[in-house]
Scaffold this active site. Structure first.
Site, PDB file in Angstrom:
ATOM      1  N   LEU A   1       0.833  -1.201   0.000  1.00 29.33           N
ATOM      2  CA  LEU A   1       0.000   0.000   0.000  1.00 29.33           C
ATOM      3  C   LEU A   1       0.871   1.255   0.000  1.00 29.33           C
ATOM      4  CD1 LEU A   1      -2.556  -1.461   2.534  1.00 29.33           C
ATOM      5  CD2 LEU A   1      -3.057  -0.831   0.151  1.00 29.33           C
TER       6      LEU A   1
ATOM      7  N   LYS B   1      14.833   1.005   4.530  1.00 29.55           N
ATOM      8  CA  LYS B   1      14.230   1.431   3.257  1.00 29.55           C
ATOM      9  C   LYS B   1      14.181   2.964   3.156  1.00 29.55           C
ATOM     10  CE  LYS B   1      11.996   1.747  -0.503  1.00 29.55           C
ATOM     11  NZ  LYS B   1      12.680   1.547  -1.784  1.00 29.55           N
TER      12      LYS B   1
HETATM   13  P1  NAD Z   1       0.724   2.569  -6.412  1.00 29.40           P
HETATM   14  O1  NAD Z   1       0.100   3.886  -6.093  1.00 29.40           O
HETATM   15  O2  NAD Z   1       0.977   2.204  -7.837  1.00 29.40           O
HETATM   16  O3  NAD Z   1      -0.153   1.375  -5.773  1.00 29.40           O
HETATM   17  C1  NAD Z   1      -0.803   1.465  -4.543  1.00 29.40           C
HETATM   18  C2  NAD Z   1      -2.092   0.674  -4.690  1.00 29.40           C
HETATM   19  O4  NAD Z   1      -2.754   0.662  -3.431  1.00 29.40           O
HETATM   20  C3  NAD Z   1      -3.069   1.289  -5.702  1.00 29.40           C
HETATM   21  O5  NAD Z   1      -3.462   0.306  -6.639  1.00 29.40           O
HETATM   22  C4  NAD Z   1      -4.242   1.755  -4.844  1.00 29.40           C
HETATM   23  O6  NAD Z   1      -5.502   1.674  -5.502  1.00 29.40           O
HETATM   24  C5  NAD Z   1      -4.140   0.799  -3.682  1.00 29.40           C
HETATM   25  N1  NAD Z   1      -4.786   1.266  -2.466  1.00 29.40           N
HETATM   26  C6  NAD Z   1      -4.690   2.481  -1.890  1.00 29.40           C
HETATM   27  N2  NAD Z   1      -5.426   2.524  -0.769  1.00 29.40           N
HETATM   28  C7  NAD Z   1      -5.996   1.299  -0.634  1.00 29.40           C
HETATM   29  C8  NAD Z   1      -6.863   0.717   0.304  1.00 29.40           C
HETATM   30  N3  NAD Z   1      -7.300   1.407   1.366  1.00 29.40           N
HETATM   31  N4  NAD Z   1      -7.269  -0.549   0.117  1.00 29.40           N
HETATM   32  C9  NAD Z   1      -6.853  -1.258  -0.957  1.00 29.40           C
HETATM   33  N5  NAD Z   1      -6.020  -0.762  -1.888  1.00 29.40           N
HETATM   34  C10 NAD Z   1      -5.611   0.503  -1.731  1.00 29.40           C
HETATM   35  O7  NAD Z   1       2.054   2.509  -5.557  1.00 29.40           O
HETATM   36  P2  NAD Z   1       3.325   1.564  -5.809  1.00 29.40           P
HETATM   37  O8  NAD Z   1       4.279   2.309  -6.680  1.00 29.40           O
HETATM   38  O9  NAD Z   1       2.882   0.195  -6.154  1.00 29.40           O
HETATM   39  O10 NAD Z   1       3.954   1.586  -4.323  1.00 29.40           O
HETATM   40  C11 NAD Z   1       3.460   0.763  -3.271  1.00 29.40           C
HETATM   41  C12 NAD Z   1       4.456   0.845  -2.115  1.00 29.40           C
HETATM   42  O11 NAD Z   1       5.738   0.376  -2.575  1.00 29.40           O
HETATM   43  C13 NAD Z   1       4.684   2.268  -1.591  1.00 29.40           C
HETATM   44  O12 NAD Z   1       4.867   2.232  -0.204  1.00 29.40           O
HETATM   45  C14 NAD Z   1       5.974   2.696  -2.305  1.00 29.40           C
HETATM   46  O13 NAD Z   1       6.648   3.699  -1.575  1.00 29.40           O
HETATM   47  C15 NAD Z   1       6.717   1.383  -2.366  1.00 29.40           C
HETATM   48  N6  NAD Z   1       7.691   1.229  -3.443  1.00 29.40           N
HETATM   49  C16 NAD Z   1       7.399   1.596  -4.737  1.00 29.40           C
HETATM   50  C17 NAD Z   1       8.362   1.415  -5.744  1.00 29.40           C
HETATM   51  C18 NAD Z   1       8.098   1.800  -7.183  1.00 29.40           C
HETATM   52  O14 NAD Z   1       9.060   1.807  -7.995  1.00 29.40           O
HETATM   53  N7  NAD Z   1       6.884   2.109  -7.593  1.00 29.40           N
HETATM   54  C19 NAD Z   1       9.617   0.872  -5.430  1.00 29.40           C
HETATM   55  C20 NAD Z   1       9.867   0.467  -4.106  1.00 29.40           C
HETATM   56  C21 NAD Z   1       8.905   0.655  -3.129  1.00 29.40           C
END
Ligand code: NAD
Length: 296
Positions: free
Chosen positions: A68, A173
């Site tokens: 999330l 992280k």
């Molecule tokens: P994202 O915004 O693409 O995905 C988050 C998802 O969570 C979305 O699909 C959203 O609809 C869902 N969501 C939000 N609130 C919700 C709820 N209450 N119930 C159910 N679903 C819900 O984000 P992401 O890029 O996939 O990142 C996710 C995590 O991973 C974050 O903490 C981010 O910091 C971390 N992260 C991301 C990357 C990257 O390259 N994108 C790399 C490392 C770590």
């Protein structure tokens, strides 16, 4: 019947969807949940079961994986929606979001009171690493809980490091992303200077990448997303600012002075104020190039 633990996967975004897909490919039965209907449909197409209601998704799960945006969303899911209270004793929760170490510690303590194991296991490696199953995963939790999570984590990543008790993974992280964000900022300043001086940025990056100034920003972010002006790494700028904020708050809690980190965070926050909600974090370079030097 599958011998793999039944997985509930909440958060099927840019990272979560390919990660859930890798678990399915490895034979884990996955029930996923996300606010987005498109994300749920994509999981169903990949062979998983999709549920709009997270309480239905976690029903019967042995392991609950969270991917999330941040601790606020994790908290709301676990407490306001009531997911934590609905889990039977013996369930393992693995929060792979980049969450706040203190919030994670508190949740892990509350989870333990109900016999639920809680591991923080945030990741590095981006969307490409999530797709390839080659993430670096930094886990926090008890030895027993992290070892229990390890087989699943090894499907998602190529390095799984147990770095300490609950919250330790989140701390590592956040500090990693503080470094990454600060590297990207100063790399962008250096490349803009190089360009204005009449140098070829490709040649400068080539030289730096076998020299002491290299980083993930010179080796990947500038060549892959900024030079070609695609700005599509898949990691949102606001998520990066969130991670830097976690690291700077951690620094403050330790009393270590971090003036450079504060300045870097202030610049990233200014960019976030100026750029659209969904801006990729590599847009920081374009934002910087648009700053008037007299503004500084
Ligand atoms: P994202 O915004 O693409 O995905 C988050 C998802 O969570 C979305 O699909 C959203 O609809 C869902 N969501 C939000 N609130 C919700 C709820 N209450 N119930 C159910 N679903 C819900 O984000 P992401 O890029 O996939 O990142 C996710 C995590 O991973 C974050 O903490 C981010 O910091 C971390 N992260 C991301 C990357 C990257 O390259 N994108 C790399 C490392 C770590």
């Amino acid at each position: 019947m599958s011998e793999r633990p039944r997985v509930a996967f909440v958060g099927l975004g840019r990272m979560g969807l390919p990660m859930a897909g890798n678990l399915l490919a490895a034979g884990y039965p996955v029930t996923g949940s996300d606010l987005s209907e498109a994300a749920r449909s994509a999981l169903a197409e990949a062979g998983g079961t999709a549920e709009a209601d997270p309480l239905r998704a976690v029903d019967g799960a042995d392991v609950v994986v969270l991917m999330l945006p941040d601790s606020r969303v994790v908290d709301a899911l676990l407490f306001d929606t009531g997911v934590l209270g609905a889990l039977p004793s013996g369930t393992l929760v693995v929060d792979m979001s980049s969450s706040e170490p203190e919030a994670t510690r508190r949740i892990a303590e509350l989870a333990a009171e109900g016999g639920v194991a809680y591991v923080d296991a945030p990741v590095s490696g981006g969307v490409s690493g999530a797709r390839a199953g080659s993430l670096t995963i930094v886990a926090g939790g008890t030895d027993a809980d992290v070892e229990r999570a390890r087989p699943l984590l090894e499907v998602l990543g190529s390095r799984v490091l147990h770095v300490g008790p609950a919250g330790a993974g989140d701390a590592v992280k956040a500090l990693n992303n503080l470094l990454s964000a600060t590297h990207l900022l100063v790399t962008s300043e250096a490349m803009l200077v190089a360009r204005r001086f009449g140098l070829d940025v490709g040649q400068v990056l080539d030289a730096v990448n076998t020299s002491s100034g290299r980083s993930g920003s010179t080796e990947k972010k500038w060549p892959d997303f900024i030079v070609p002006e695609t700005y599509d790494s898949g990691f949102g700028l606001r998520l990066m600012v969130k991670d830097m904020g976690i690291a700077v708050a951690l620094a403050e809690s330790t009393g270590v002075p971090t003036p450079l980190s504060h300045d870097a965070l202030a610049l990233w926050r200014r960019a976030a104020d100026d750029l659209p909600e969904d801006a990729d974090h590599t847009e920081i370079a374009r934002w910087l190039s648009g700053q008037n030097s007299t503004d500084e």
